[in-house]
Design a protein around this motif. Structure first.
Motif, mmCIF file in Angstrom:
data_model
loop_
_atom_site.group_PDB
_atom_site.id
_atom_site.type_symbol
_atom_site.label_atom_id
_atom_site.label_comp_id
_atom_site.label_asym_id
_atom_site.label_seq_id
_atom_site.Cartn_x
_atom_site.Cartn_y
_atom_site.Cartn_z
ATOM 1 N N LYS A 190 -9.056 -16.900 67.545
ATOM 2 C CA LYS A 190 -8.423 -16.039 66.558
ATOM 3 C C LYS A 190 -8.560 -14.578 66.990
ATOM 4 O O LYS A 190 -9.559 -14.184 67.590
ATOM 5 C CB LYS A 190 -9.096 -16.203 65.188
ATOM 6 N N VAL A 191 -7.551 -13.783 66.659
ATOM 7 C CA VAL A 191 -7.615 -12.331 66.823
ATOM 8 C C VAL A 191 -7.089 -11.690 65.535
ATOM 9 O O VAL A 191 -6.442 -12.345 64.718
ATOM 10 C CB VAL A 191 -6.805 -11.833 68.043
ATOM 11 N N TRP A 192 -7.378 -10.394 65.367
ATOM 12 C CA TRP A 192 -7.035 -9.704 64.122
ATOM 13 C C TRP A 192 -6.338 -8.391 64.448
ATOM 14 O O TRP A 192 -6.787 -7.634 65.300
ATOM 15 C CB TRP A 192 -8.296 -9.434 63.300
ATOM 16 N N ARG A 193 -5.233 -8.156 63.755
ATOM 17 C CA ARG A 193 -4.460 -6.946 64.016
ATOM 18 C C ARG A 193 -3.866 -6.454 62.695
ATOM 19 O O ARG A 193 -3.139 -7.194 62.024
ATOM 20 C CB ARG A 193 -3.354 -7.260 65.027
ATOM 21 N N GLY A 194 -4.166 -5.220 62.329
ATOM 22 C CA GLY A 194 -3.763 -4.689 61.029
ATOM 23 C C GLY A 194 -2.342 -4.159 61.021
ATOM 24 O O GLY A 194 -2.129 -2.974 60.764
ATOM 25 N N GLU A 195 -1.372 -5.039 61.273
ATOM 26 C CA GLU A 195 0.018 -4.585 61.237
ATOM 27 C C GLU A 195 0.725 -5.186 60.030
ATOM 28 O O GLU A 195 0.187 -6.049 59.343
ATOM 29 C CB GLU A 195 0.750 -4.951 62.529
ATOM 30 N N ARG A 196 1.922 -4.744 59.763
ATOM 31 C CA ARG A 196 2.645 -5.193 58.571
ATOM 32 C C ARG A 196 3.063 -6.654 58.743
ATOM 33 O O ARG A 196 3.810 -6.990 59.667
ATOM 34 C CB ARG A 196 3.878 -4.310 58.358
ATOM 35 N N PRO A 197 2.609 -7.544 57.846
ATOM 36 C CA PRO A 197 2.967 -8.963 57.983
ATOM 37 C C PRO A 197 4.455 -9.181 57.742
ATOM 38 O O PRO A 197 5.068 -8.523 56.914
ATOM 39 C CB PRO A 197 2.141 -9.646 56.880
ATOM 40 N N GLN A 198 5.025 -10.094 58.513
ATOM 41 C CA GLN A 198 6.409 -10.525 58.322
ATOM 42 C C GLN A 198 6.526 -11.911 58.936
ATOM 43 O O GLN A 198 5.538 -12.455 59.437
ATOM 44 C CB GLN A 198 7.385 -9.537 58.958
#
Length: 440
Positions: A108-116
């Motif tokens: 898993k990785v985590w990235r704070g971008e706008r979900p779509q």
């Protein structure tokens, strides 16, 4: 309550995901990549030093933080990809590794971008990389698309097309045009699909000091695409000369021709591909699924010569990453994947009465020992109700224990066929032994 950007698949979708991961892992290992898992957190200065924007990094912080503790938790962030932690791992363990070092990593990785659609804040990636000490032979760049092509060929998904470019082509071309800030030009051209050529041209003039003629030439380069080496002539026709451009064209030809021999139609040279991260130095890859091109790349990567450096030591590498959650999210959204049953169970052992539960458990144990997924019915209800219990869950077989000297029997509840059976020898058809995944 669901949290946007943090997907939780239902059990049938999770079965599909595990099937996909098994195929990915098996193919990676066929090519000799060794498994690795790195920690979820990295120091913030490590995460931010290679071009990722700070607004996308999740910071790790305790609610009750001790401000006097050395190296506070706020100096840690969750990794946004697997390449940066892998580079750090190589530097820390260089004395224990055999080079060239081939590893795969599924995490898993985590990235704070706008979900779509198909884009999440927590997602699963499957990476392969090859790193070496001091220099890395170029043939590894040609191998990456072949591995990914084999992965996708093993899955019931639409055909994949890998778009390949080389940053040396772009940087050499921009240099030959007289543009000094090649990184800014690359970052701007990388926005072509998002904002279109007119806005890119305006930005090149505004941010990279390009003239209108230079901006037009950059856009002409980005228009070139070919599935064979003919792209070289198209670039030459633009009339720009530079040694780095020549080197990049030669490398790109090797990637395209190796792929054409291995899997015709898999790889296309596309000279607008740039990749946003700053650490790429040569070959870059992006992958699209046919019918899903509007969603962009589901698998990307490239060559990085300077990501892992320590003093005078350098560990160049090349890698490519499958966005597993991204790909599956898009396919699930179109009902493009199906699983033959929503549970792993192949057989439900019917329970005539509670006193016979130990005997039914022994039947289940005998079947499980031979790799047949089995569970015992939850209650000693009427057999019709126990069959419906299996039916609702997509389980193909119900096993009836023999009573009063009668033989055991097993029923295919789809066809109604029922035969005598021994739990020590009975075999289901191969297609029924495990839940199978297919195109929806």
């Amino acid at each position: 309550m669901p949290i946007s950007g943090f997907p939780e698949w239902l059990p049938p979708q999770r079965l599909i995901e595990q099937y996909v991961l098994d195929k990915i892992r098996a193919t990676f290992e066929l090519y000799g990549f060794a498994p690795l898992e790195t920690r979820a957190v990295e120091p913030l200065d490590q995460l931010l030093r290679k071009g990722e924007t700070s607004k996308e990094v999740y910071v790790l912080r305790r609610l009750q933080e001790d401000p006097s503790a050395p190296g506070g938790d706020d100096a840690l962030g969750l990794h946004f990809d697997l390449t940066v932690p892998f580079a750090r791992f190589v530097l820390e363990n260089a004395g224990k590794l055999q080079f060239p070092f081939r590893r795969y990593q599924i995490q898993k990785v985590w990235r704070g971008e706008r979900p779509q659609e198909g884009r999440y804040r927590e997602f699963l990636q499957a990476d392969i990389d090859v790193v070496d000490r001091d220099t890395l032979p170029f043939h590894y760049d040609t191998e990456m698309p072949l591995v990914i092509g084999d992965v996708f060929a093993a899955l019931p998904i639409p055909p994949a097309r890998i778009l390949v470019n080389n940053r040396k082509v772009c940087e050499g071309f921009y240099r030959g045009l007289g543009l000094a800030d090649t990184e800014q030009v690359l970052r701007t051209v990388d926005k072509l699909d998002k904002i279109g050529p007119e806005k890119v041209a305006a930005l090149l003039v505004e941010t990279a000091g390009a003239s209108d003629a230079q901006a037009a030439a950059c856009l002409k380069l980005a228009e070139i695409s070919a599935s064979d080496a003919s792209f070289v002539d198209a670039v030459r026709a633009l009339g720009v000369d530079d040694p780095l451009l020549d080197e990049g064209l030669g490398e790109l030809v090797r990637v395209v021709e190796a792929a054409a021999e291995h899997a015709p139609g898999l790889v296309v040279a596309d000279l607008k591909i740039a990749r946003g991260l700053d650490y790429y130095t040569g070959t870059v890859y992006e992958t699209q699924l046919r019918g899903y091109e509007q969603f962009g790349s589901i698998c990307s990567g490239g060559r990085y010569d300077n990501l892992a450096t320590s003093g005078t030591e350098r560990f160049p590498g090349v890698g490519i990453s499958i966005g597993v959650s991204r790909m599956l999210g898009l396919l699930f959204g179109r009902d493009a994947l199906a699983v033959s049953r929503p549970v792993p169970t192949c057989v439900v052992v019917a329970l005539p009465n509670e006193e016979l539960r130990p005997a039914c458990d022994r039947i289940a144990t005998a079947l499980r020992r031979r790799g047949i997924a089995t569970e015992v019915a939850p209650t000693a209800a009427k057999f019709g109700k126990q069959i419906r219990f299996a039916e609702r869950r997509g389980v193909p077989y119900v096993w009836f224990p023999g009573v009063e000297g009668a033989a055991d029997s097993v029923k295919d509840i789809r066809s109604g066929a029922q035969v005598d059976a021994d739990p020590a020898t009975w075999e289901p058809p191969a297609a029924d032994r495990h839940a199978t995944v297919s195109a929806g």
